[in-house]
Write an enzyme that holds these catalytic residues in place. Structure first.
Site: not given
Ligand code: NAD
Length: 507
Positions: A240-241, A245, A262, A296
């Site tokens: 995700g963003s 993270g 990720e 992404c």
């Protein structure tokens, strides 16, 4: 043109075909409402998991893990083999759900399911290749080896934009590694998750694997947080963003768990004067405008040599203007909807910042009325001065920033000037430039390509990025090692006590 009622009916059919039990559908006050970005309408409600349900799911997965970890890995491979067969048989149906819930055009939705099939094939082979090493021992009559053992319950938290593939990268590999998986999908794509979960449950039942190996827990970030904090979840794989993270990483670390992150990208292509321009333009248009800029790995920056920039911008503008924006179920469409109004607001705010920072919107950026509802935009091509701060941030929408360079060192410096480090590409016919781009002081990303743009990775390589992208690697290559624990063994068959480093401790 489909209405919300059409999409709801299609979603119901898909869930039934995939074997999702009717009792997970729920219109009650605590239900999560699935919606479609095609019309902006609400489709149906699904039961969300409260804290007790999450705890039960983790406990059940842990129970299943205890049996699964002693099942031989090649036998575990038979589960992903069967799952891959079921995915092949239901590819179209699962792709329907991907298009309904996140708006991917047909070929990208089918491609995402194909990626799931590919990782099952990969994991099946991997189930016979979880190699450890044997090293020479310094002591006579001793053997030194490393073996890889299953780790436990893997918590998977996933983003909306790859609603099925990211989970499968984690799950297919984790299952052959002997782990169980609890999945917290994006709150924007619960139906995709339920469909995947039902197919995997069927494969588990048919192959006699322990029930409970795969769990899907529906809900928002609070459900993710329960996975993040659980001591029964040794690995949290979170996609995700970067914002997410930064919350998840330290929280997992506090309990000394492992995380595989990720996160966001801000990917660039360097376009040099020796490049095959037609090849480059076609590749860049897909990377920048494909998936409506919601990958992404979407290309957000183009760093082009000043001698060709006017020609390149003219060609790109013409291509952007011709992109068919509309119903992703229609065969000719190349750009589907943005996921929601918030994404459109972020795009408009970024374009306003471009203007305020001395940039120019060459073409695109405007809303498109498809008559379906939903949020549709024409991908934007933007020229910006080198110092424009907006270029440093990831806006999850189709905006391509064009920057210029004079010499190659400047191009590399511009390339590496952002905090994210996911994917990169160079278009050149100059082998020296290509090699420099891939060298240790070249592109500082986890993925770097030559004459290939930033998006559309294959499953065979390890996938992930550096810096603010989080450092995780999943999918192919040796990414499986993150899902196992390593045990180093010394076996003494000499019949004598010999201490390492020649230590003498005779009694
Ligand atoms: P997001 O960060 O809003 O949400 C991702 C997931 O994290 C969701 O399931 C959400 O519920 C959960 N979450 C959010 N905060 C959490 C918290 N504090 N604790 C636990 N869970 C939490 O991202 P999104 O909008 O769904 O997806 C877009 C972003 O994801 C972009 O930044 C994109 O670059 C990134 N992404 C990265 C990759 C990659 O492989 N690097 C792949 C896909 C998407």
């Amino acid at each position: 043109m489909k209405t919300t009622d059409d999409l709801t009916a299609l979603a119901h059919d898909a869930l039934a075909t995939l074997g999702v039990p009717a009792e997970v559908l729920d219109d009650g006050p605590s239900a999560l409402m699935a919606r479609s970005p095609l019309t902006g309408g609400t489709l149906l409600g699904v039961r969300s998991a409260d804290a007790d349900a999450v705890e039960r799911a983790i406990a059940d997965a842990h129970e299943a893990f205890l049996a699964w970890r002693v099942t031989p890995a090649p036998v575990r491979g038979q589960l992903v083999k069967r799952f891959g067969e079921l995915l092949r048989a239901h590819k179209e149906t699962l792709a329907d759900l991907v298009t309904i819930e996140v708006g991917k055009i047909r070929s990208e939705a089918l491609g995402e399911v194909q990626e799931m099939i590919d990782i099952c094939d990969f994991a099946l082979g991997l189930s016979r290749q979880l190699y450890g090493r044997t090293m020479p021992s310094e002591r006579a009559g001793h053997r030194l080896q490393e073996v890889w053992h299953p780790l436990g319950v893997v918590g998977v938290i996933s983003a909306f934009n790859f609603p099925v593939a990211v989970w499968s990268w984690n799950t297919a590999v984790a299952l052959v590694c002997g782990d169980a998986v609890v999945w917290k999908p994006s709150e924007l794509a619960p139906l995709c998750a339920l469909g995947c979960g039902a197919l995997l449950d069927r494969a588990i039942a048919e192959t006699g694997a322990p029930a409970g190996l795969s769990q899907v827990v529906i809900g928002g970030r609070e459900v993710g947080e329960l996975l993040v904090d659980s001591p029964l979840v040794p690995l949290v794989s979170a996609t995700g963003s970067t914002r997410m993270g930064r919350e998840v990483g330290p929280r997992v670390a506090r309990r000394l768990g492992r995380s595989l992150l990720e996160l966001g990208g801000n990917n660039a292509v360097v376009l040099t004067p020796s490049a095959d321009l037609q090849l480059a333009i076609n590749s860049i248009v897909f990377a920048a405008a494909g998936t409506a800029g919601q990958r992404c790995t979407s290309q957000r920056r183009l760093i082009v040599h000043e001698s060709i920039v006017d020609d390149v911008v003219a060609r790109l503008a013409s291509a952007f203007d011709r992109l068919p924006v509309g119903d992703p179920f229609e065969p000719g469409t190349l750009v589907g909807p943005l996921v929601n109004e918030r994404a459109s607001d972020a795009m408009q705010a970024a374009l306003a910042a471009v203007r305020a920072q001395g940039g120019e919107v060459v073409t695109g950026g405007e809303r498109v009325d498809t008559g379906m509802g939903g949020v549709w935009v024409r991908p934007a091509l933007v020229r910006v001065p080198e110092q424009a701060g907006i270029v440093l941030q990831e806006t999850f929408a189709p905006i391509l920033y064009v920057l210029t360079y004079r010499d190659f060192d400047e191009a590399l410096a511009l390339h590496n000037s952002v905090s994210q480090g996911l994917s990169a590409g160079i278009f050149t016919s100059d082998q020296g430039e290509a090699e420099r781009f891939l060298a240790p002081d070249g592109a500082d990303t986890g993925i770097a390509n030559v004459n290939v743009a930033t998006s559309g990775a294959e499953i065979g390589g390890a996938f992930g990025g550096e810096k603010d992208t989080g450092g995780g690697r999943e999918s192919g290559s040796d990414a499986w090692k993150a899902y196992m624990r390593r045990s180093t063994n010394t076996i003494n068959y000499s019949g004598t006590v010999q201490l390492a480093q020649g230590v003498d401790f005779s009694v």
